[in-house]
Each structure stands twice: as C-alpha cells, then as structure tokens.
Write a protein that holds these residues in place. Structure first.
Motif, PDB file in Angstrom:
ATOM      1  N   ASP A  17      46.376 -28.367  66.319  1.00  0.00           N
ATOM      2  CA  ASP A  17      46.871 -29.552  65.614  1.00  0.00           C
ATOM      3  C   ASP A  17      47.813 -30.290  66.562  1.00  0.00           C
ATOM      4  OD1 ASP A  17      48.476 -31.276  63.709  1.00  0.00           O
ATOM      5  OD2 ASP A  17      47.177 -30.245  62.263  1.00  0.00           O
ATOM      6  N   ILE A  22      53.511 -28.963  62.133  1.00  0.00           N
ATOM      7  CA  ILE A  22      52.405 -28.216  61.527  1.00  0.00           C
ATOM      8  C   ILE A  22      52.191 -26.894  62.269  1.00  0.00           C
ATOM      9  CG2 ILE A  22      49.897 -28.186  61.181  1.00  0.00           C
ATOM     10  CD1 ILE A  22      51.263 -29.875  59.136  1.00  0.00           C
ATOM     11  N   ASP A  61      42.426 -29.003  63.080  1.00  0.00           N
ATOM     12  CA  ASP A  61      42.721 -30.310  62.490  1.00  0.00           C
ATOM     13  C   ASP A  61      41.547 -31.254  62.757  1.00  0.00           C
ATOM     14  OD1 ASP A  61      44.161 -32.293  61.212  1.00  0.00           O
ATOM     15  OD2 ASP A  61      45.129 -32.971  63.061  1.00  0.00           O
ATOM     16  N   MET A  93      41.121 -28.671  58.626  1.00  0.00           N
ATOM     17  CA  MET A  93      42.246 -29.120  57.796  1.00  0.00           C
ATOM     18  C   MET A  93      42.528 -30.591  58.076  1.00  0.00           C
ATOM     19  SD  MET A  93      45.365 -27.061  59.653  1.00  0.00           S
ATOM     20  CE  MET A  93      45.614 -27.124  61.437  1.00  0.00           C
ATOM     21  N   LYS A 116      46.233 -30.750  53.989  1.00  0.00           N
ATOM     22  CA  LYS A 116      47.646 -30.676  54.372  1.00  0.00           C
ATOM     23  C   LYS A 116      48.439 -31.664  53.504  1.00  0.00           C
ATOM     24  CE  LYS A 116      46.878 -31.757  58.703  1.00  0.00           C
ATOM     25  NZ  LYS A 116      47.089 -32.052  60.138  1.00  0.00           N
ATOM     26  N   PRO A 117      49.636 -31.274  53.093  1.00  0.00           N
ATOM     27  CA  PRO A 117      50.275 -29.962  53.304  1.00  0.00           C
ATOM     28  C   PRO A 117      49.611 -28.906  52.432  1.00  0.00           C
ATOM     29  CG  PRO A 117      51.620 -31.315  51.882  1.00  0.00           C
ATOM     30  CD  PRO A 117      50.508 -32.211  52.339  1.00  0.00           C
ATOM     31  N   TRP A 118      49.463 -27.710  52.989  1.00  0.00           N
ATOM     32  CA  TRP A 118      48.762 -26.658  52.278  1.00  0.00           C
ATOM     33  C   TRP A 118      49.706 -25.869  51.364  1.00  0.00           C
ATOM     34  CZ3 TRP A 118      48.890 -26.277  57.822  1.00  0.00           C
ATOM     35  CH2 TRP A 118      49.951 -25.499  58.307  1.00  0.00           C
TER      36      TRP A 118
END
Length: 463
Positions: A17, A22, A61, A93, A116-118
């Motif tokens: 990412d 992150i 990502d 993600m 995201k956000p997870w």
C-alpha cells in the motif's frame, strides 16, 4: 481491537500500500496473529519480494496514483502476481467499494476483497480463511506431484527380504535395529543384489512407514537435470520451466528419500548434495529462499566408495554424512542356501501373474540353479524364472526351461591374480555386449542394469 491469539498462525503476509499509516496499522495488527509480516509501498517490488520470501498471502491495495479510484492498477498487479504462480492467495483492498470492481477482481483470481478502513475482526477472519485455502491448495498440489512421480513405480510390487543364509539373517537383525531410527543408511552391493528391496524394507519398518518412499536413480540424471529434479525449480528458471515444481527432497517431506547409484555423482554435484544434507534445506532453481526439508536418507551404490575417496573421486565428508550405518549385501553366489527359496518364490509369483499352473522346479533344474554362478545376482534369477514360466508348457520348470548356458557372459570371467573388481566388471560388460551383438537393451537386461547405467559403463571403460 481483537484479543491477541495465544497461537500464532505460521503464515507470511505481504502488505502492499502507498499509505504509510495503512502499512503501520496493518503491521501492528497482523504481527500479533501471524508469524511474519512484510510491508512495502510500491508493487514494483513484488518480483524481488516473492523471489526472496516464501509468501503465503498478499494484501494488495488497488490504487497507487494520487486521485485514482478505478482499481486498474490493482487488477494489473493481481494478474502479474498470479502469472508468477497461479496458486498465490491475493486479497485486494480499496477505499472505494464498487461492487462491479469486486466482482471483476474475483473473476481475475483474487481470493477476497475488503474495504478500507477495515474492521480488525473481519480482516483477521478473512486472512485466516485465506491461509487455510493456501494450505489446502499446497497439499493438493504436492499430492498431484507425488502421484506423478510415483506413476512409474505403480506397477512394481516390492518383494520382502527372503533368505535363511547366515549373511541375510545378520542383515535382517541389523535392519531391525536401524529401521526405527532416522540414521542415514548406505547400502552397498553388486547390481541385482536387492539394494532397493532393502531400502524399502527399512522404510516399511521405520516410524515414517505411513509417509512416502521416494526412489531416485541418480545414475539416470545428467548434471543439468540433477538440481532441477532433486531441488525443484521456479517458473521461468529456464526455458521449459512453465510452472513452479518441487523437487524430490520436498516431495519426500516427512518420508524416506532413497538415492540410488550415489557413486555416479560428479564432485561438483556431490558438493551440492552435501550442502543440502548439512543444512537440511533446499533452494529451488530460480529462487533464493531456502526451504526446510525433513526426510530420512538412504543411499546405495555398487561402487567402492572407500577406494574412490582414496583416489579423490568421492568426497570423504559426504561419505561420513551418508553412512551412519552401512549395509553390505552379499552376491547371490555367496548365499547359495537362498537360491531355491528365492526361485520358488519367483515361480509362485510369475505363475500367478501369467495365469499358469506351474507347481514346482524339477530336481535337475534345481541342481542347475545351484551350479550356476549368477553374475546378475537376484535380479538375474528373477528374470530367469520369469522367462521360464512364460516359455514352459508343463506343470514344472525343467533345466531346459531355465536356458542357463555355462558359457554365457561373465561365466568365463576369471578372478585371476591382479584382476580387481573394476577389471571384472569391465570384462562382464564387454562379454554381454559381444554376446548380444551390440544390442544395448538386451545387454543391459542381462546385466541387470538400465540402459543409461550401461552407457555410463561403456564410456567409463572406453568400450
């Protein structure tokens, strides 16, 4: 936050990412539950990371350029990762929850898709499920490779060790003591004395008996095939490497690896084998990451390794490594008490195989079997009985059925003064080739050798 698990999951996760926050959050969370976490800011490092580490899962990502939200970059790198190995587990993600994008990602091979956000619990659950998928995939792939490697041996029925002679009884007693251990065993003996049978019996009486027995004929492996066959290779390691392939060491994991004809290895290949045995790791061609291996090693040869060490053609440190216990198998002409026992066993086996009702060996045939000197040892006796069963029209094997010619190759080879084992072997090979008028296949069969092994001896002796 989720509660820290007592047992770490033995998985290596790669997180890619371009956002430092992150990456930091992912590392802090995941290192509590997984054995290893690697992070990087750009997917351009993927090739290096995958070649240097045994990655189980990739958390990738989907957008890297500022302001991008269409996920094209993520889909591109997803395809790239799966082109390296289609079995990689990749979880994408993104901060943009487009259903169409998620569907497209799954179609292209992504294992899952998270936003995201997870939520910590959801991320943990997703990765845990993905790891189980990775393990299942590996097991299936390994079983497929093992099955392919064993197809050649499927039709072969291993014979148990038969014999009542003092030499065989002593070997059986030693085998009972050694088999339950993980000691490396070196089996010595002439061609056809039953080295593979003893190796398999060691495996069958060991604690690894429910695992694989992997037989590798080193004599049939040329130098350029040795590493790829034993250690495996990565996709793209050479021209025909179209997919990752584990080597025999990996395929024999938790089982027994039997390396036959070890005396034929060149010094450079001996060094490579020694390194693997010392470190208990293998590195596939085209990779730099070592893989741990857990095998029981059995080796065999018909060559005089002690003499070869003295001549500098076999490494002494490798010999020390492979012969924790040494078994010397006697030639058949030194265990005459077992000849009729073995012949009767082969008669029953081949009578069943060829659907014949042959019940016994005649007295004259038995005398001929005992009088013959058996240069090809037990393997030759087996071939003689098989041929006799096929050719006979009666209910017993006669002397004529055996077709034992006292003047066959090797029977007139003198063991005179000044004639060592190598001289005798050269004479036997020469006689066999002459007897069969240059037909390599027939000569090899008579000698109990493979064609490749006979060609090596022809080259060795300059015939």
């Amino acid at each position: 936050m989720i509660k820290k698990r007592i047992h770490m999951i033995p998985a290596h996760i790669l997180v890619i990412d371009d956002d430092d926050d992150i990456l930091l959050s992912a590392r802090l969370l995941l290192k509590q539950h997984f054995s290893q976490v690697t992070t990087c800011k750009t997917p351009k490092e993927i090739n290096v990371l995958l070649s240097h580490h045994d990655i189980d899962m990739v958390l990738l990502d989907m957008n890297y350029q500022k302001g991008a939200s269409d996920g094209r970059e993520g889909l591109y790198w997803l395809e790239h990762i799966l082109s390296i190995d289609k079995d990689y587990v990749v979880i994408l993600m993104t901060a943009y929850g487009h259903v169409e994008l998620a569907v497209q990602a799954i179609k292209k091979g992504a294992t899952d898709f998270i936003l995201k956000p997870w939520e910590n619990e959801k991320l943990y659950a997703t990765l845990s499920a993905a790891f189980k998928l990775r393990q299942s995939s590996r097991k299936v792939k390994k079983l497929e490779k093992i099955n392919g490697s064993l197809q050649k041996d499927q039709a072969r029925k291993f014979e148990h060790i038969l014999g009542n002679s003092p030499a065989i009884r002593q070997l059986q007693n030693t085998l009972i003591k050694v088999a339950p251990t993980d000691a490396n065993v070196l089996i010595l003996g002439e061609n056809g004395t039953g080295k593979q049978v003893f190796a398999y019996e060691l495996h069958q009486q060991s604690l690894r008996k429910n695992q694989i027995f992997m037989h590798v004929d080193l004599g049939s492996l040329h130098g350029n095939l040795f590493e790829s066959e034993l250690f495996g290779y990565a996709k793209g390691a050479f021209t025909d490497a179209r997919e990752d392939r584990p080597g025999r060491f990996e395929l024999a994991e938790n089982g027994t690896l039997f390396l036959d004809e070890i005396g034929n290895l060149s010094l450079p290949l001996q060094a490579k084998l020694l390194s693997v045995l010392q470190n208990r790791t293998v590195t596939r061609l085209g990779e730099s990451k070592p893989r741990n291996v857990n095998i029981r090693l059995i080796t065999a040869t018909n060559m005089p390794l002690d003499d070869m060490v003295a001549k500098g053609t076999f490494r002494q440190d490798l010999l020390f490594r492979i012969n924790t216990v040494e078994l010397m198998l006697p030639p058949l002409n030194q265990r005459s008490d077992d000849i009729i026992l073995l012949a009767t066993h082969f008669l029953a086996s081949f009578s069943t195989k060829y659907h014949k009702q042959i019940t016994q060996i005649s007295d004259t045939a038995a005398k001929a079997l005992l009088a013959y000197h058996w240069p090809g040892n037990v393997r030759e006796l087996q071939h003689v009985l098989e041929r006799a069963v096929i050719m006979t029209d009666g209910d017993q094997i006669t002397e004529e059925d055996l077709q034992l010619n006292p003047q066959r190759f090797g029977s007139s080879v003198p063991a005179g003064k000044g004639m060592d084992l190598e001289d005798m072997e050269k004479a036997m090979v020469s006689k066999a080739i002459e007897h069969h008028k240059g037909n390599i296949s027939r000569a090899a069969a008579e000698l109990g050798l493979t064609r490749a092994a006979l060609y090596r001896r022809i080259e060795k002796f300059g015939l």
